[in-house]
Scaffold this motif. Structure first.
Motif, PDB file in Angstrom:
ATOM      1  N   LYS A   2     -30.003  -6.212 -21.088  1.00 45.36           N
ATOM      2  CA  LYS A   2     -29.945  -4.915 -20.520  1.00 45.36           C
ATOM      3  C   LYS A   2     -29.117  -4.532 -19.367  1.00 45.36           C
ATOM      4  CE  LYS A   2     -34.724  -3.878 -22.333  1.00 45.36           C
ATOM      5  NZ  LYS A   2     -36.404  -3.711 -21.792  1.00 45.36           N
ATOM      6  N   LYS A   3     -29.056  -5.645 -18.677  1.00 44.00           N
ATOM      7  CA  LYS A   3     -27.904  -5.543 -17.500  1.00 44.00           C
ATOM      8  C   LYS A   3     -26.696  -5.254 -17.907  1.00 44.00           C
ATOM      9  CE  LYS A   3     -30.867  -8.218 -14.399  1.00 44.00           C
ATOM     10  NZ  LYS A   3     -30.774  -9.381 -13.254  1.00 44.00           N
ATOM     11  N   TRP A   4     -26.171  -5.950 -18.841  1.00 44.43           N
ATOM     12  CA  TRP A   4     -24.688  -5.699 -19.416  1.00 44.43           C
ATOM     13  C   TRP A   4     -24.600  -4.412 -19.938  1.00 44.43           C
ATOM     14  CZ3 TRP A   4     -20.839  -8.561 -18.045  1.00 44.43           C
ATOM     15  CH2 TRP A   4     -21.216 -10.018 -17.412  1.00 44.43           C
ATOM     16  N   VAL A   6     -26.228  -1.556 -19.092  1.00 44.04           N
ATOM     17  CA  VAL A   6     -26.334  -0.739 -17.863  1.00 44.04           C
ATOM     18  C   VAL A   6     -24.802  -0.779 -17.251  1.00 44.04           C
ATOM     19  CG1 VAL A   6     -27.238  -0.383 -15.564  1.00 44.04           C
ATOM     20  CG2 VAL A   6     -28.649  -0.845 -17.579  1.00 44.04           C
ATOM     21  N   LEU A   7     -24.310  -2.088 -17.187  1.00 45.68           N
ATOM     22  CA  LEU A   7     -22.940  -2.033 -16.503  1.00 45.68           C
ATOM     23  C   LEU A   7     -21.961  -1.461 -17.186  1.00 45.68           C
ATOM     24  CD1 LEU A   7     -21.342  -3.442 -14.354  1.00 45.68           C
ATOM     25  CD2 LEU A   7     -21.230  -5.466 -15.486  1.00 45.68           C
TER      26      LEU A   7
END
Length: 266
Positions: A2-4, A6-7
Motif C-alpha cells: 500500500k505504501k508503494w 501511495v508513493l
C-alpha cells in the motif's frame, strides 16, 4: 504494498502538476526566399488557447517568459478565454502587460464565439491596442519592405475557413496567416498561403510517446495536426499545443507552450 501504491500516486500527481503548470518555449526557424531581408531574424511569439488558465499572479509567469523572448511581434491565435468559465479580465491581465513589448495581433477561436460576447471581447482588446483581425489583412513594413498578415475568423461565426480565404489572392509578399483551426490545412495549401499559425488541438490533450496526440476537436481520435510544423508545397503550418485546457482538465506528456518563430531570409 500500500505504501508503494501511495508513493506512486503521489509521484504521478506531482508529475501531472508540473506538466500542466510549467510553460515551455518551443523555437521554430522558418526559412524562405520570400521573406524580405529587413525581416531576417524577426522573432514572432505565438500565444494560443489560454482558456482562462492562470500562470502566476496576474499571469506573471507568462509575462516574464515573453519579456525574456523579447519578440518583434506577438500573435494570439484564439481561445484566449474559455466559454465554460468565462473570465475576460483574466485574459486582459496578460494582454495589458505584453502590449508594450511588441505589436499584438489577434484572431478569434471557437470559445470566443461561443460566449455570445465576442464583440465585447474584440472591443476590449482593441481598446488596449491589440490589432483584431476579422477576416481581413494588414501590411507590416520595415525598412521599406513589407509582409502581409491575414486574420481568419473562427468558422463558428458562420463562415468556413475556405470561404474566408477566397477573399485573399495569392501575393508576392510573404503572407502570414492567423487562423485557429489546423484541421483545414489543405485549405491553406490550396490558397497558397506561406506561413500559418494555428492552435485549437491542445496538442491532442494526452500525448502518447512515439504516436502523438490522442484526440482533438474537429479531428477526433489520433488526430493528424496537433503540434509542431506541417509543410506541403509552399505552405507551412505551425500548430501550438496551447496553454490551457477546456472540458478535459489535465494534459499528459503535453506541457503548455509558447512558440517562438524566427524568420530567416535566404
Amino acid at each position: 504494498m500500500k505504501k508503494w501504491i501511495v508513493l506512486l500516486v503521489v509521484i504521478l500527481a506531482v508529475l501531472l502538476y508540473i506538466g500542466n503548470t510549467r510553460v515551455s518555449i518551443n523555437e521554430v526557424i522558418i526559412e524562405s526566399e520570400k521573406i524580405p531581408a529587413s525581416f531576417n531574424e524577426w522573432k514572432i511569439l505565438q500565444i494560443s488557447d489560454l482558456h482562462d488558465a492562470t500562470f502566476g499572479d496576474k499571469q506573471a509567469k507568462l509575462v516574464h517568459k515573453i519579456k525574456e523572448v523579447n519578440p518583434d511581434i506577438i500573435f494570439i491565435t484564439g481561445d484566449i478565454i474559455d466559454s465554460n468559465r468565462y473570465d475576460l479580465q483574466n485574459s486582459l491581465d496578460l494582454v495589458n502587460q505584453i502590449i508594450s513589448i511588441a505589436p499584438v495581433y489577434y484572431v478569434t477561436g471557437n470559445h470566443e464565439i461561443a460566449t455570445n460576447d465576442v464583440n465585447h471581447i474584440k472591443t476590449s482588446l482593441m481598446e488596449i491596442g491589440v490589432h483584431v483581425l476579422s477576416n481581413e489583412e494588414v501590411t507590416v513594413e520595415y525598412n521599406g519592405e513589407k509582409m502581409r498578415i491575414i486574420g481568419i475568423e473562427d468558422p463558428l461565426s458562420g463562415l468556413l475557413v475556405r470561404e474566408q480565404l477566397e477573399n485573399f489572392e495569392s501575393s508576392e509578399d510573404y503572407t502570414l496567416v492567423l487562423s485557429h483551426r489546423p484541421e483545414v490545412f489543405h485549405d491553406y495549401v490550396n490558397s497558397e498561403m506561406d506561413l500559418v499559425f494555428s492552435g485549437h488541438a491542445h496538442g491532442g490533450q494526452f500525448r502518447i510517446p512515439g504516436l502523438g496526440g490522442l484526440v482533438a476537436p474537429g479531428q477526433g481520435w489520433f488526430p493528424k495536426y496537433t503540434a509542431g510544423t506541417y509543410k506541403e508545397k509552399e505552405t507551412t503550418m505551425i500548430v501550438s499545443r496551447g496553454l490551457g485546457n477546456s472540458l478535459v482538465p489535465i494534459r499528459v506528456f503535453n506541457t503548455p507552450e509558447l512558440i517562438v518563430v524566427t524568420l530567416k531570409s535566404i
